[in-house]
Design a protein around this motif. Structure first.
Motif, short mmCIF file in Angstrom:
data_model
loop_
_atom_site.label_atom_id
_atom_site.label_comp_id
_atom_site.label_asym_id
_atom_site.label_seq_id
_atom_site.Cartn_x
_atom_site.Cartn_y
_atom_site.Cartn_z
N VAL A 1 44.71 -22.86 13.43
CA VAL A 1 45.00 -24.19 13.98
C VAL A 1 45.35 -24.08 15.46
O VAL A 1 44.83 -24.80 16.30
CB VAL A 1 46.15 -24.86 13.21
N ARG A 2 46.22 -23.14 15.74
CA ARG A 2 46.65 -22.97 17.13
C ARG A 2 45.50 -22.51 18.02
O ARG A 2 45.26 -23.07 19.08
CB ARG A 2 47.78 -21.94 17.20
N ASP A 3 44.81 -21.48 17.53
CA ASP A 3 43.74 -20.90 18.36
C ASP A 3 42.68 -21.94 18.69
O ASP A 3 42.06 -21.88 19.75
CB ASP A 3 43.09 -19.72 17.64
N ASN A 4 42.48 -22.85 17.76
CA ASN A 4 41.44 -23.83 17.99
C ASN A 4 41.98 -25.19 18.40
O ASN A 4 41.25 -26.16 18.45
CB ASN A 4 40.56 -23.95 16.74
N ASN A 5 43.27 -25.17 18.65
CA ASN A 5 43.92 -26.37 19.17
C ASN A 5 43.65 -27.60 18.30
O ASN A 5 43.33 -28.68 18.80
CB ASN A 5 43.45 -26.62 20.60
N LEU A 6 43.73 -27.39 17.02
CA LEU A 6 43.45 -28.49 16.11
C LEU A 6 44.60 -29.48 16.12
O LEU A 6 45.76 -29.12 16.31
CB LEU A 6 43.22 -27.96 14.70
N LYS A 7 44.24 -30.72 15.93
CA LYS A 7 45.23 -31.79 15.95
C LYS A 7 45.11 -32.62 14.68
O LYS A 7 44.11 -32.58 13.98
CB LYS A 7 44.98 -32.71 17.15
N ILE A 8 46.15 -33.40 14.48
CA ILE A 8 46.13 -34.33 13.37
C ILE A 8 44.93 -35.24 13.54
O ILE A 8 44.63 -35.68 14.65
CB ILE A 8 47.43 -35.14 13.32
N PHE B 1 33.67 -18.71 5.65
CA PHE B 1 33.39 -20.11 5.92
C PHE B 1 32.98 -20.26 7.38
O PHE B 1 33.58 -19.65 8.26
CB PHE B 1 34.64 -20.98 5.70
N VAL B 2 32.00 -21.09 7.59
CA VAL B 2 31.76 -21.56 8.95
C VAL B 2 32.50 -22.88 9.06
O VAL B 2 32.37 -23.75 8.21
CB VAL B 2 30.26 -21.78 9.21
N VAL B 3 33.30 -23.00 10.07
CA VAL B 3 34.10 -24.21 10.23
C VAL B 3 33.60 -24.99 11.43
O VAL B 3 33.58 -24.47 12.55
CB VAL B 3 35.59 -23.88 10.41
N ILE B 4 33.18 -26.18 11.16
CA ILE B 4 32.75 -27.03 12.27
C ILE B 4 33.86 -28.03 12.51
O ILE B 4 34.25 -28.77 11.62
CB ILE B 4 31.44 -27.75 11.93
N VAL B 5 34.35 -27.99 13.69
CA VAL B 5 35.54 -28.78 14.01
C VAL B 5 35.19 -29.88 14.97
O VAL B 5 34.41 -29.68 15.90
CB VAL B 5 36.63 -27.89 14.66
N ALA B 6 35.78 -31.01 14.76
CA ALA B 6 35.59 -32.10 15.72
C ALA B 6 36.78 -33.02 15.69
O ALA B 6 37.38 -33.25 14.64
CB ALA B 6 34.34 -32.88 15.39
#
Length: 703
Positions: free
Chosen positions: A420-427, A443-448
């Motif tokens: 979460v931190r490394d990819n700066n994920l947010k709510i 898993f391949v994780v596609i984040v947006a």
DNA sequence: TGCGTTCATGCCGTGATGCT
DNA sequence: AGCATCACGGCATGAACGCA
């Protein structure tokens, strides 16, 4: 917690005399604007019966007053012009909070707290800054009265401060009035080698021009440790020069027009008769990317305020890169340059098992519960670890995978928060997890990001429209001002702030239980409208970047963008009708590509691009397009495009277009399956109708 | 079933002090 | 003067449980 108590509290409320709101800042808080909670404005209106004027004044306890322009868009108000200067000046990105208290007449009393919730010492804009018209471009007001305060003391954090580089003269003058302090430590000579000699020579030249400064060569212990010991001689001179022998000192590093400040604690060790810089020193080292062998020239600017100008002389050319570049970014780029991203993926082309999660607060802070149907189907043999890969990044994140047999569900735990931190994920960010290897649980994780906050109102409009297309059920209750700052209409406008909005929600005081319930209903209906998609390809709208947020705020975005730019750049560099395919997907340079060879001969008078299918393209439910192509030919931003295979069968595919990123999403994977596209197949996408956005897709099989 | 909260535990960063 | 070690506090983690 407190908010929870507040929400459930049925007691009558005492409404304070003044209208206040508290805004928490994080490192990725946008610098350019700040949204004023609507409910807060409503309160102010009720209390003062006046609208905010365009220019508001922020008054600080130190007497400084800032003028900031307020802009309105669709009933939302933002601090905009002038806010960035304010933001940077007070280093608000350092996880602090600001308390705004409305005084009426568009004036706010502002208090700033550091991350430990202690009110900061307010830096004062130096006289020269004012004299030289610093920030003249902004509506910044001059501080009304100079105060004797430290330049920066925001809990060890650094301060970015745009300023004209002109202080040297003044500083020198100040310096010359003082007696020279020290000699160069002997160790510097003895240990100087190679680049260090250069650093040392430069430092010495500098010292000869500024005899009052003292030089310190960075040893590994200074870099690795958490403090810097000054020599007894330096300390002796310091002791005579300084007004006190311990306290916070400010270290200032100027670079171009930027000045950065660090607050570092300085203590005098009586027993050793030496000063040491401790708390905050580490941050200074990291912030300036100091390496062993670098030489720092400390120049005492103000003995009362304990302000030092620090000049850094790098040991190596490499190290001279400007401070402030995010290490991660650098690493990332290096990695990308060194490794084939192909290695990120387990080869199991036939598997396409995915689920989507919209990240909630608990997922950001603790763990992520996987879709239960997915868990039951694929994880019931109780794996303990999983690997997460993000397209465009070479890092593999190893996360603990815990399957709760009783409840037939699994969660990512240890290592998840690092991801979460490394990819700066947010709510509210959305992640699509595609299981690519059931043996290693890769898993391949596609984040947006769900959608975006946009400083550019036009762009905001576009995104509002985009969001409305797919989330009508979310947007249907924008009229109720009392809770309009939640997941409702803010989807389109303010979702880069979703985490903040969450906080903001916490801060909202409900005037009635009904209000609370109403809000909660909306909230829950909103949540229920976002379903997991287990083993399905209908992923909903998920690939939406954060256009309004600076790219470096979002590592994934940066990465994706880099790839997009890479492709686009290469795309641009290739001459039309050349023998080289116009889509220069880096992944194409892997040889063995018969399809590519055949596709090279594709030519059309219509706009087209050629794309070699990478593993992820046939696995993940999206395809990133060459951005230049999208920008040029799809700039009307259609919500959908039609893809026609060789048999003429049309496939409707959702199109997304965000900040320097464009692609196909919903419907793409169906198209892949429909045409049985495989990795290394090459497709030429020919735009045969640029009004209806119809593409003829010419497929060149690799087999 | 999904999400949030609490709490115990262990790790790690930081600062102080001792040793060479 | 430099390095090593230790104590302490904060934070991350994992497990369990509660709520809707």
């Amino acid at each position: 917690m407190t908010s929870l108590c507040r929400k459930k509290d049925p007691r009558q409320k005492f409404s304070p005399t003044n209208c206040s709101f508290l805004r928490s800042m994080s490192e990725d808080s946008p610098t350019a604007y700040l949204k004023i909670p609507r409910i807060y404005l409503k309160k102010c209106r009720e209390k003062y019966e006046k609208e905010l004027s365009k220019d508001i004044h922020l008054k600080l306890p130190c007497g400084t007053e800032w003028k900031v322009e307020v802009t309105e868009h669709k009933g939302h108000f933002w601090f905009e012009k002038g806010w960035e200067d304010f933001f940077k000046f007070y280093s608000l990105q350092s996880n602090g909070s600001i308390d705004f208290q409305y005084e009426g007449n568009s004036r706010f009393k502002v208090k700033i707290y550091d991350k430990s919730k202690i009110e900061i010492d307010y830096p004062i804009k130096s006289t020269d800054m004012q004299e030289n018209g610093v920030n003249d471009h902004s509506p910044l007001a001059r501080p009304q009265q100079p105060q004797k305060k430290k330049e920066a003391t925001s809990s060890g954090g650094e301060t970015d401060l745009s300023a004209n580089k002109d202080e040297g003269g003044k500083s020198s003058t100040t310096q010359r009035s003082r007696k020279p302090t020290t000699k160069v430590p002997m160790r510097m000579d003895s240990s100087a080698t190679g680049g260090e000699v250069t650093a040392f020579q430069k430092a010495n030249e500098f010292k000869s021009r500024n005899p009052s400064c003292f030089l310190v060569t960075m040893h590994s212990s200074y870099i690795k440790g958490h403090m810097l010991w000054l020599s007894t001689e330096i300390s002796k001179n310091m002791l005579t020069n300084l007004s006190k022998n311990s306290g916070n000192v400010s270290l200032r590093v100027s670079e171009g027009s930027t000045r950065r400040y660090w607050a570092v604690e300085m203590k005098y060790d009586i027993e050793r008769a030496r000063f040491r810089l401790q708390s905050g020193w580490n941050k200074f080292v990291q912030g300036n990317k100091l390496n062993a062998g670098d030489v720092c020239g400390f120049m005492l600017i103000d003995k009362i305020e304990l302000l030092f100008e620090v000049n850094i002389f790098r040991r190596t050319e490499v190290a001279t890169s400007s401070p402030g570049i995010d290490e991660d970014d650098v690493d990332d780029k290096d990695d990308r340059g060194l490794h084939d991203t192909n290695d990120d993926y387990a080869a199991n082309e036939n598997t396409h098992r995915s689920f989507k999660k919209v990240l909630q607060k608990s997922a950001i802070n603790h763990c992520l519960w996987l879709c239960s149907r997915f868990s039951q189907k694929h994880l019931s043999n109780n794996p303990s670890n999983a690997e997460l890969h993000v397209p465009g990044r070479t890092t593999t994140w190893h996360v603990g995978l815990k399957y709760e047999v009783g409840r037939k569900r699994a969660k990512f735990q240890s290592g998840w928060t690092k991801f979460v931190r490394d990819n700066n994920l947010k709510i509210e960010d959305e992640c699509v997890f595609v299981l690519t290897d059931e043996n290693t649980f890769s898993f391949v994780v596609i984040v947006a990001a769900k959608s975006t906050l946009q400083p550019d109102i036009d762009d905001a409009n576009d995104n509002i429209k985009d969001d409305e297309d797919s989330k009508n059920e979310v947007d249907d209750d924008t009229s109720d001002e009392d809770y309009s700052d939640d997941e409702g209409d803010d989807y389109g406008v303010d979702n880069a702030h979703n985490d903040e909005e969450e906080d903001e929600d916490e801060d909202i005081e409900y005037s009635s239980p009904q209000q609370l319930h109403k809000r909660k209903r909306l909230s829950s209906s909103t949540k229920s409208s976002i379903k997991d998609v287990g083993a399905s390809t209908s992923t909903g709208q998920f690939l939406k970047q954060r256009p309004g947020v600076p790219r470096n705020f979002h590592p994934i975005t940066v990465t994706g963008n880099d790839i997009a730019l890479q492709r686009a750049k290469a795309f641009k560099d290739v001459k039309p009708h050349s023998d080289v395919p116009r889509s220069m997907n880096p992944m194409m340079a892997r040889g063995k590509n018969k399809a590519l060879w055949r596709a090279q001969h594709f030519h059309s008078v219509e706009p087209y691009f050629v794309h070699a299918m990478h593993h992820r393209d046939v696995l993940a439910p999206f395809l990133e397009l060459p951005f230049d192509f999208a920008k040029k030919h799809l700039d009307k931003r259609p919500s959908h495009v039609k893809l026609q295979g060789s048999n003429g069968e049309p496939w409707s595919v959702k199109f997304y277009f965000a900040d320097e990123l464009a692609g196909f999403q919903d419907g793409w994977i169906e198209f892949v399956h429909g045409l049985n596209l495989k990795e290394d197949d090459v497709c030429a996408f020919e735009l045969i109708d640029d009004t209806k956005f119809i593409f003829d897709v010419h497929v060149y099989r690799n087999t």
